[in-house]
Design a protein around this motif. Structure first.
Motif, PDB file in Angstrom:
ATOM      1  N   ARG A   1      26.850  -3.364 -42.272  1.00 44.01           N
ATOM      2  CA  ARG A   1      27.282  -4.084 -42.676  1.00 44.01           C
ATOM      3  C   ARG A   1      27.474  -4.683 -43.629  1.00 44.01           C
ATOM      4  N   GLU A   2      28.056  -5.170 -44.706  1.00 42.91           N
ATOM      5  CA  GLU A   2      28.278  -6.174 -45.757  1.00 42.91           C
ATOM      6  C   GLU A   2      27.450  -6.990 -45.425  1.00 42.91           C
ATOM      7  N   GLY A   3      26.232  -7.422 -46.144  1.00 44.74           N
ATOM      8  CA  GLY A   3      25.513  -8.646 -45.842  1.00 44.74           C
ATOM      9  C   GLY A   3      24.357  -8.606 -45.620  1.00 44.74           C
TER      10      GLY A   3
ATOM     11  N   ILE B   1      32.428   8.845 -32.703  1.00 45.75           N
ATOM     12  CA  ILE B   1      31.730   6.906 -32.692  1.00 45.75           C
ATOM     13  C   ILE B   1      32.051   6.231 -33.134  1.00 45.75           C
ATOM     14  N   LYS B   2      32.048   6.914 -34.564  1.00 44.61           N
ATOM     15  CA  LYS B   2      32.175   5.407 -35.747  1.00 44.61           C
ATOM     16  C   LYS B   2      33.646   4.377 -35.617  1.00 44.61           C
ATOM     17  N   TYR B   3      34.653   5.436 -35.356  1.00 49.29           N
ATOM     18  CA  TYR B   3      35.925   4.880 -34.894  1.00 49.29           C
ATOM     19  C   TYR B   3      35.772   3.703 -33.782  1.00 49.29           C
TER      20      TYR B   3
ATOM     21  N   LYS C   1      36.428  -6.748 -29.884  1.00 50.19           N
ATOM     22  CA  LYS C   1      36.502  -7.688 -28.550  1.00 50.19           C
ATOM     23  C   LYS C   1      36.462  -9.085 -29.704  1.00 50.19           C
ATOM     24  N   ILE C   2      36.476  -9.293 -31.034  1.00 54.01           N
ATOM     25  CA  ILE C   2      36.788 -10.186 -31.799  1.00 54.01           C
ATOM     26  C   ILE C   2      37.895 -10.871 -31.665  1.00 54.01           C
ATOM     27  N   THR C   3      39.410  -9.760 -31.428  1.00 53.52           N
ATOM     28  CA  THR C   3      40.417  -9.907 -31.386  1.00 53.52           C
ATOM     29  C   THR C   3      41.132 -10.963 -29.793  1.00 53.52           C
TER      30      THR C   3
ATOM     31  N   ARG D   1      27.368 -11.018 -28.992  1.00 53.90           N
ATOM     32  CA  ARG D   1      27.121 -10.734 -30.374  1.00 53.90           C
ATOM     33  C   ARG D   1      28.885 -10.437 -30.340  1.00 53.90           C
ATOM     34  N   PHE D   2      29.807 -10.615 -31.758  1.00 55.47           N
ATOM     35  CA  PHE D   2      31.050 -10.400 -32.350  1.00 55.47           C
ATOM     36  C   PHE D   2      32.205 -11.514 -30.872  1.00 55.47           C
ATOM     37  N   LEU D   3      31.467 -12.315 -30.605  1.00 48.14           N
ATOM     38  CA  LEU D   3      32.339 -13.597 -29.470  1.00 48.14           C
ATOM     39  C   LEU D   3      32.382 -14.551 -30.151  1.00 48.14           C
ATOM     40  N   ARG D   4      32.623 -14.771 -31.770  1.00 44.32           N
ATOM     41  CA  ARG D   4      32.748 -15.679 -32.640  1.00 44.32           C
ATOM     42  C   ARG D   4      34.224 -16.012 -32.709  1.00 44.32           C
ATOM     43  N   ALA D   5      34.715 -17.261 -32.504  1.00 51.40           N
ATOM     44  CA  ALA D   5      36.208 -16.835 -32.812  1.00 51.40           C
ATOM     45  C   ALA D   5      36.610 -17.015 -34.089  1.00 51.40           C
TER      46      ALA D   5
ATOM     47  N   TYR E   1      40.082 -11.057 -38.442  1.00 48.01           N
ATOM     48  CA  TYR E   1      38.683 -10.239 -39.152  1.00 48.01           C
ATOM     49  C   TYR E   1      39.309  -9.322 -39.931  1.00 48.01           C
ATOM     50  N   GLY E   2      38.563  -9.394 -41.330  1.00 48.01           N
ATOM     51  CA  GLY E   2      38.884  -8.520 -42.575  1.00 48.01           C
ATOM     52  C   GLY E   2      37.371  -7.391 -42.598  1.00 48.01           C
ATOM     53  N   GLY E   3      37.746  -7.255 -43.934  1.00 47.31           N
ATOM     54  CA  GLY E   3      36.584  -6.482 -44.721  1.00 47.31           C
ATOM     55  C   GLY E   3      37.593  -5.132 -44.558  1.00 47.31           C
ATOM     56  N   SER E   4      36.459  -3.939 -45.412  1.00 45.18           N
ATOM     57  CA  SER E   4      36.568  -2.336 -46.144  1.00 45.18           C
ATOM     58  C   SER E   4      37.191  -1.306 -45.107  1.00 45.18           C
ATOM     59  N   CYS E   5      36.329  -2.384 -43.568  1.00 43.25           N
ATOM     60  CA  CYS E   5      36.170  -1.048 -42.555  1.00 43.25           C
ATOM     61  C   CYS E   5      37.567  -1.545 -41.174  1.00 43.25           C
ATOM     62  N   PHE E   6      37.173  -2.592 -40.707  1.00 47.34           N
ATOM     63  CA  PHE E   6      37.840  -3.002 -38.996  1.00 47.34           C
ATOM     64  C   PHE E   6      39.248  -3.161 -39.310  1.00 47.34           C
TER      65      PHE E   6
ATOM     66  N   PHE F   1      35.451 -11.717 -46.945  1.00 43.79           N
ATOM     67  CA  PHE F   1      36.029 -11.785 -45.733  1.00 43.79           C
ATOM     68  C   PHE F   1      34.744 -12.333 -44.874  1.00 43.79           C
ATOM     69  N   LYS F   2      34.008 -12.488 -45.141  1.00 40.20           N
ATOM     70  CA  LYS F   2      33.135 -12.795 -44.573  1.00 40.20           C
ATOM     71  C   LYS F   2      31.306 -13.476 -45.669  1.00 40.20           C
ATOM     72  N   ALA F   3      30.572 -14.059 -44.627  1.00 42.64           N
ATOM     73  CA  ALA F   3      29.395 -14.535 -45.649  1.00 42.64           C
ATOM     74  C   ALA F   3      28.805 -13.373 -46.314  1.00 42.64           C
TER      75      ALA F   3
ATOM     76  N   MET G   1      37.727 -23.438 -40.019  1.00 36.39           N
ATOM     77  CA  MET G   1      37.919 -21.864 -39.208  1.00 36.39           C
ATOM     78  C   MET G   1      36.552 -21.348 -38.661  1.00 36.39           C
ATOM     79  N   ARG G   2      36.143 -21.742 -38.499  1.00 37.34           N
ATOM     80  CA  ARG G   2      34.756 -21.110 -38.364  1.00 37.34           C
ATOM     81  C   ARG G   2      33.832 -21.856 -37.315  1.00 37.34           C
ATOM     82  N   ASN G   3      34.231 -22.590 -36.783  1.00 36.36           N
ATOM     83  CA  ASN G   3      33.452 -24.242 -35.896  1.00 36.36           C
ATOM     84  C   ASN G   3      32.104 -24.110 -36.521  1.00 36.36           C
TER      85      ASN G   3
HETATM   86  C1  UDX Z   1      31.814  -3.928 -39.899  1.00 39.29           C
HETATM   87  C2  UDX Z   1      30.969  -2.737 -38.742  1.00 39.29           C
HETATM   88  O1  UDX Z   1      30.312  -4.286 -38.210  1.00 39.29           O
HETATM   89  C3  UDX Z   1      30.046  -1.863 -39.228  1.00 39.29           C
HETATM   90  O2  UDX Z   1      28.752  -1.431 -38.764  1.00 39.29           O
HETATM   91  C4  UDX Z   1      31.116  -0.965 -40.305  1.00 39.29           C
HETATM   92  O3  UDX Z   1      29.837   0.465 -40.173  1.00 39.29           O
HETATM   93  C5  UDX Z   1      31.681  -1.561 -41.562  1.00 39.29           C
HETATM   94  O4  UDX Z   1      32.385  -2.247 -40.909  1.00 39.29           O
HETATM   95  P1  UDX Z   1      31.260  -5.077 -41.654  1.00 39.29           P
HETATM   96  O5  UDX Z   1      32.677  -4.851 -42.390  1.00 39.29           O
HETATM   97  O6  UDX Z   1      30.724  -5.595 -42.930  1.00 39.29           O
HETATM   98  O7  UDX Z   1      30.750  -4.280 -41.301  1.00 39.29           O
HETATM   99  O8  UDX Z   1      31.408  -6.527 -41.387  1.00 39.29           O
HETATM  100  P2  UDX Z   1      31.158  -7.248 -39.509  1.00 39.29           P
HETATM  101  O9  UDX Z   1      29.986  -8.329 -39.806  1.00 39.29           O
HETATM  102  O10 UDX Z   1      31.330  -6.257 -38.797  1.00 39.29           O
HETATM  103  O11 UDX Z   1      33.006  -7.993 -39.571  1.00 39.29           O
HETATM  104  C6  UDX Z   1      34.009  -7.477 -39.747  1.00 39.29           C
HETATM  105  C7  UDX Z   1      34.986  -8.564 -40.068  1.00 39.29           C
HETATM  106  O12 UDX Z   1      34.580  -9.251 -38.335  1.00 39.29           O
HETATM  107  C8  UDX Z   1      35.059 -10.127 -40.561  1.00 39.29           C
HETATM  108  O13 UDX Z   1      36.423 -10.565 -41.026  1.00 39.29           O
HETATM  109  C9  UDX Z   1      34.018 -11.347 -39.557  1.00 39.29           C
HETATM  110  O14 UDX Z   1      34.942 -12.522 -39.930  1.00 39.29           O
HETATM  111  C10 UDX Z   1      34.177 -11.014 -38.336  1.00 39.29           C
HETATM  112  N1  UDX Z   1      34.132 -11.480 -37.494  1.00 39.29           N
HETATM  113  C11 UDX Z   1      32.716 -11.247 -37.027  1.00 39.29           C
HETATM  114  C12 UDX Z   1      34.454 -12.279 -36.499  1.00 39.29           C
HETATM  115  O15 UDX Z   1      35.506 -12.540 -36.134  1.00 39.29           O
HETATM  116  N2  UDX Z   1      34.047 -12.678 -35.513  1.00 39.29           N
HETATM  117  C13 UDX Z   1      32.175 -12.184 -35.067  1.00 39.29           C
HETATM  118  O16 UDX Z   1      31.961 -12.551 -33.772  1.00 39.29           O
HETATM  119  C14 UDX Z   1      32.076 -11.734 -34.768  1.00 39.29           C
END
Ligand code: UDX
Length: 433
Positions: A155-157, A207-209, A218-220, A252-256, A260-265, A324-326, A412-414
């Motif tokens: 995960r970034e960060g 597995i990765k995908y 889960k986030i959605t 985990r990953f249940l925060r509204a 979601y953004g970033g380089s992966c999802f 996209f995140k901290a 937006m992050r409560n």
């Molecule tokens: C993700 C995967 O976690 C990592 O395993 C993979 O290899 C690369 O992609 P990353 O994109 O760095 O990592 O960030 P992550 O912490 O997973 O968050 C992704 C997005 O989901 C962010 O926009 C974050 O704000 C959002 N998020 C995450 C939520 O909105 N709610 C949550 O509860 C968790």
């Protein structure tokens, strides 16, 4: 062990540095001379907590080297990690594998009679390993190489911690020799408790995908439940706690929040749908996750409009955080890339502050200004949008920093407590509360 890491982007640099720190001899190769020269000087192209110190330490003690010479680096190494970019193709949801294949062809030229393991660390669609193997087999005998999948889950960060304390290490190969060598490479992490899984190459790729698509789902899911909570006067945080205590679900990953953004999802959800199409399977659930997430920024913008009673024009809106995140400077698929230009078009005057500095993305957008600190960003605000959960934003005394009396906060992050805001007589909105 002697390792060659190809690509000094996010994945490659973290992987190479961490392997060097475990005592391996690592050479990180990139075709960008400027990047390599900078890395030698300790200038890191990305923001990742702890990485700069670790790069400098291992470069100094000679365990970590940087080079643009692919030939020498491959020849001298036992294991070659491919860590180049696998972006989404323009105008399609398929993955652009051109960098993977071009690097594979180059590596093939440097395979000698000494057995080498070629590992894909980059996220690659199912069957990519098979294709790489075909490229090698055109010119080299099977006994001199083995193509293995070993996806990253960084995960970034949090990348360094994720490398050192992974939940699992997945090795996709049916070659016993490669499995033994890679298990040995990862043994310092396995002895600290990391689970090691050896599976087929295709399974490892999937597995990765599947993991990322599940997390995005889960986030959605919680984001859509948050929409329901807003309409039914329920606090979504209570739902997250209540659901998360069920061990089958997990907290985990249940925060509204925002989309979601970033380089992966965003990239991986699209890619898994494309893979499913290729195998004539319909991943309808993932498809609707993608759609729901794309709509989310517009939904939150509608709420901004409602909060401002339809009067967005000439309102001073302050964005706290735009990444996209901290703990990252990454802007890829951040929802601010949709929200800020849209609000600017509607005539809003936008100030933003992000601890990682000004972003080129907003430089040409009308009435968007970067402020050098929280104080100056907030000063003239009618509406404050807390977009990213940076620690810097967690204990702000808004009343002392904003000159206007009737300012509004849209969190937006409560981060803040609605009841405390009510007590302080601050007009406050969160997500799903
Ligand atoms: C993700 C995967 O976690 C990592 O395993 C993979 O290899 C690369 O992609 P990353 O994109 O760095 O990592 O960030 P992550 O912490 O997973 O968050 C992704 C997005 O989901 C962010 O926009 C974050 O704000 C959002 N998020 C995450 C939520 O909105 N709610 C949550 O509860 C968790």
């Amino acid at each position: 062990m002697k390792l060659c890491i190809i690509g000094t982007g996010y994945v490659g640099l973290v992987t190479g540095t961490c392997f060097a720190d475990l005592g391996n001899e690592v050479v990180c190769v990139d075709n960008n001379l400027n990047k390599i020269e900078n890395l030698k000087k300790g200038i890191i192209p990305i923001y990742e907590p702890g990485l700069e110190e670790l790069v400098k330490k291992n470069y100094k003690n000679g365990k970590l080297k940087f080079s643009i010479n692919l030939k020498d680096s491959v020849i001298k190494s036992d294991i070659i990690f491919i860590c180049v970019g696998t972006p989404t193709k323009k105008n399609s949801n398929a993955t652009d594998l051109s960098q993977i294949y071009s690097v594979s062809k180059k590596i093939r030229n440097y395979i000698t009679s000494k057995f080498k393991i070629i590992v894909t660390k980059s996220t690659v669609p199912v069957t990519t390993g098979d294709e790489i193997e075909k490229i090698f087999l055109k010119k080299k005998s099977k006994k001199f190489f083995s193509v293995v999948s070993n996806p990253e889950f960084l995960r970034e960060g949090e990348a360094i911690r994720d490398f050192v304390y992974p939940d699992r290490i997945v090795i996709g190969t049916s070659n016993a020799r490669s499995n033994k060598i890679l298990k040995n490479l990862y043994s310092p992490l396995i002895s600290k408790g990391a689970k090691y899984i050896n599976t087929t190459r295709r399974a490892s790729e999937l597995i990765k995908y599947a993991s990322n698509a599940f997390l995005a789902t889960k986030i959605t899911f919680i984001n859509e439940i948050a929409n329901l909570c807003e309409k039914s006067n329920i606090n979504v945080e209570d739902i997250s706690i209540g659901m998360g205590l069920d061990k089958r679900i997990g907290s985990r990953f249940l925060r509204a929040g925002p989309a979601y953004g970033g380089s992966c999802f965003p990239k991986d959800t699209k890619a898994i749908v494309t893979t499913a199409n290729k195998f004539k399977t319909n991943l309808s659930l993932v498809k609707s996750v993608i759609k729901s997430n794309q709509k989310r920024s517009l939904l939150l913008l509608n709420k901004v409009n409602a909060i401002l009673k339809g009067k967005v024009k000439n309102k001073n809106i302050c964005f706290l955080g735009v990444t996209f995140k901290a703990n990252t400077d990454d802007m890829r698929d951040s929802s601010t890339l949709v929200m800020i230009p849209t609000l600017s078009k509607k005539g809003a005057i936008i100030n933003y502050y992000d601890p990682t500095g000004e972003k080129n993305h907003f430089k040409k957008i009308k009435n968007v200004t970067f402020s050098k600190n929280v104080k100056s960003a907030l000063h003239n605000s009618d509406l404050v949008i807390i977009h990213t959960e940076w620690n810097d934003f967690k204990s702000i005394n808004f009343k002392s920093l904003i000159k206007k009396k009737n300012f509004i906060i849209y969190d937006m992050r409560n981060i803040y407590s609605p009841s405390k805001m009510k007590k302080a007589k601050i007009k406050y909105f969160g997500v799903g509360r």
